[in-house]
Scaffold this motif. Structure first.
Motif, mmCIF file in Angstrom:
data_model
loop_
_atom_site.group_PDB
_atom_site.id
_atom_site.type_symbol
_atom_site.label_atom_id
_atom_site.label_comp_id
_atom_site.label_asym_id
_atom_site.label_seq_id
_atom_site.Cartn_x
_atom_site.Cartn_y
_atom_site.Cartn_z
ATOM 1 N N LYS A 157 -9.349 -7.641 -20.070
ATOM 2 C CA LYS A 157 -7.892 -7.611 -19.938
ATOM 3 C C LYS A 157 -7.215 -8.023 -21.246
ATOM 4 N N GLN A 171 -8.395 -7.561 -24.301
ATOM 5 C CA GLN A 171 -8.512 -6.405 -25.197
ATOM 6 C C GLN A 171 -7.455 -5.361 -24.853
ATOM 7 N N GLU A 172 -7.392 -5.020 -23.565
ATOM 8 C CA GLU A 172 -6.501 -3.953 -23.125
ATOM 9 C C GLU A 172 -5.041 -4.346 -23.378
ATOM 10 N N ALA A 173 -4.701 -5.590 -23.018
ATOM 11 C CA ALA A 173 -3.309 -6.029 -23.143
ATOM 12 C C ALA A 173 -2.886 -6.086 -24.609
#
Lengths: 198, 198
Positions: A46, A48-50
Motif C-alpha cells: 500500500k 508503494q502504491e500510495a
C-alpha cells in the motif's frame, strides 16, 4: 551491534515515520517480524502504491489518486461556497462534523516566506483562477490562528474581494463544553473581544 | 468519508504497526505523502525484503537473514557460556551493556500452555540438542520475572541439570541508582530476601 544487517536497515527505514525514534522502530520491527508479517507486506504494498499514485486534485489540491477528487466531482455539493483549509486533515475533520455541503480548497500549508513558501507554493494562482471562472459566492476561511495562518487568511481575503467574492472566517472562541479555567488565555481574551449581544 | 479510497487503504494498512490507531495512522499517511515520499518507498522496500528474507538462526533462533547469525558464527565468542533470553530485544540490551562474551539462545517467548506455547514452540528441542552436542559449561537464565518466565526458567534448569550443565540466573534487585521509595514492593522484598553478607 547484534542486529543482523537487514534488520538494522529495516529499523532505520521505519524511523522515517513521524514520532518514531530508535526504540519505537526496534519495537515495530520485532513486532512485525514476530506477529504480523502478512500485515507488514500488505502495508509495504500500500505504501508503494500510495506514494506512486496519490497526487493532488487539480481543483482543490487535496490528496487524490484521481485527477479530480470525489468531493470536487460530486455534483450534489454546493459550488457557491468554498472553504479554504491548510491541510487534508482539516477537510476530514470538517466533513466528519456537520452539514457543510460546499467545496474545499486545500492550501497544503500556509504562507511562510522564510521557508520559501509563497502564494505559488500554496496554489493561490489556482484559487485566483477559480474565483474568476467559477460562480463562488462565499469563501469561508478556516486557516489556523497562528501568525502565518492569519497572514494567509488576510492574503486570500484581499484576493477574494478583488474578485467580488464575499469572505467569512469560522468562529474562534471557547469550545462547547469547555471549562473556562482550562482554556488558554489567548482563546479567552479572543472570546471576550468577539462577544455577541444576545 | 472524505479520504480517497487509496488513502483510506494506506491508513488502514498502517494500523498493523503496534501502538498505531486511527489518528496516528492518518497523521503518518499525511506526513509521508506531504514530506517524505522517498523515505516511505524506501521503507516499503525494506519491509518487503525483511519480511521475505529474515528468518531464525538455526543455532540460537535469533532473527537472521543468514542460516547462522553473526553472533553464533563469531569464533571469538566463548562457546562454554550460553545465555537464554525471551526475545531478540533482550539480546540487543545485553550486548549493549557489558562484557558478556558467551553465546545466546532466544526462546522467542515463554512457556504459556493456555496460548498453546509449549517446549516445542520455544525450540527447547534445539536447546536440548545443544546441551548434548556442544561443550556448554554454564547456562545463564535471563528470562522474565513473570510467572511464565519463572516456569520457563525452571523447565530449562531441569533440562540443563539432566545434561550435567550448571545453571545460573541473572541477579534481580534494586537497579543501580534506583531510589528505594520509587521501587515496586515486589522488587524490594526480593532484594531483601536475596541480600548478601558483606
Amino acid at each position: 551491534m547484534s542486529y543482523s544487517p537487514l534488520l538494522q536497515q529495516l529499523i532505520d527505514a521505519l524511523r522515517c515515520l513521524p514520532g518514531v525514534g530508535a526504540k519505537s522502530a526496534q519495537r515495530m520491527a520485532f513486532y512485525l517480524l514476530e506477529r504480523d508479517r502478512k500485515g507488514a507486506v500488505h502495508m509495504a504494498d500500500k505504501l508503494q502504491e500510495a506514494m506512486q499514485r496519490i497526487g493532488h486534485c487539480a481543483i482543490c489540491r487535496n490528496f487524490s489518486e484521481e485527477k479530480i477528487c470525489a468531493l470536487c466531482a460530486n455534483k450534489k455539493r454546493d459550488s457557491s461556497q468554498l472553504c479554504v483549509v491548510e491541510t487534508p486533515a482539516d477537510v476530514v475533520a470538517l466533513e466528519q462534523s456537520v452539514g457543510y455541503r460546499g467545496l474545499y480548497f486545500v492550501l497544503m500549508g500556509h504562507l511562510s516566506p522564510l521557508d520559501g513558501i509563497g502564494p505559488a507554493e500554496l496554489g493561490l494562482n489556482i484559487l485566483a483562477e477559480r474565483f474568476k471562472q467559477e460562480d463562488i459566492k462565499e469563501v469561508i476561511l478556516a486557516t489556523g490562528t497562528t501568525v502565518e495562518g492569519e497572514a494567509t487568511a488576510h492574503y486570500i481575503t484581499e484576493m477574494a474581494r478583488g474578485n467580488g467574492v464575499s469572505v467569512s472566517r469560522i468562529a474562534y472562541g471557547v469550545p462547547l463544553g469547555g471549562e473556562l479555567d482550562l482554556i488558554d488565555s489567548g482563546t479567552l481574551s479572543h472570546a471576550m473581544n468577539e462577544r455577541k449581544s444576545v
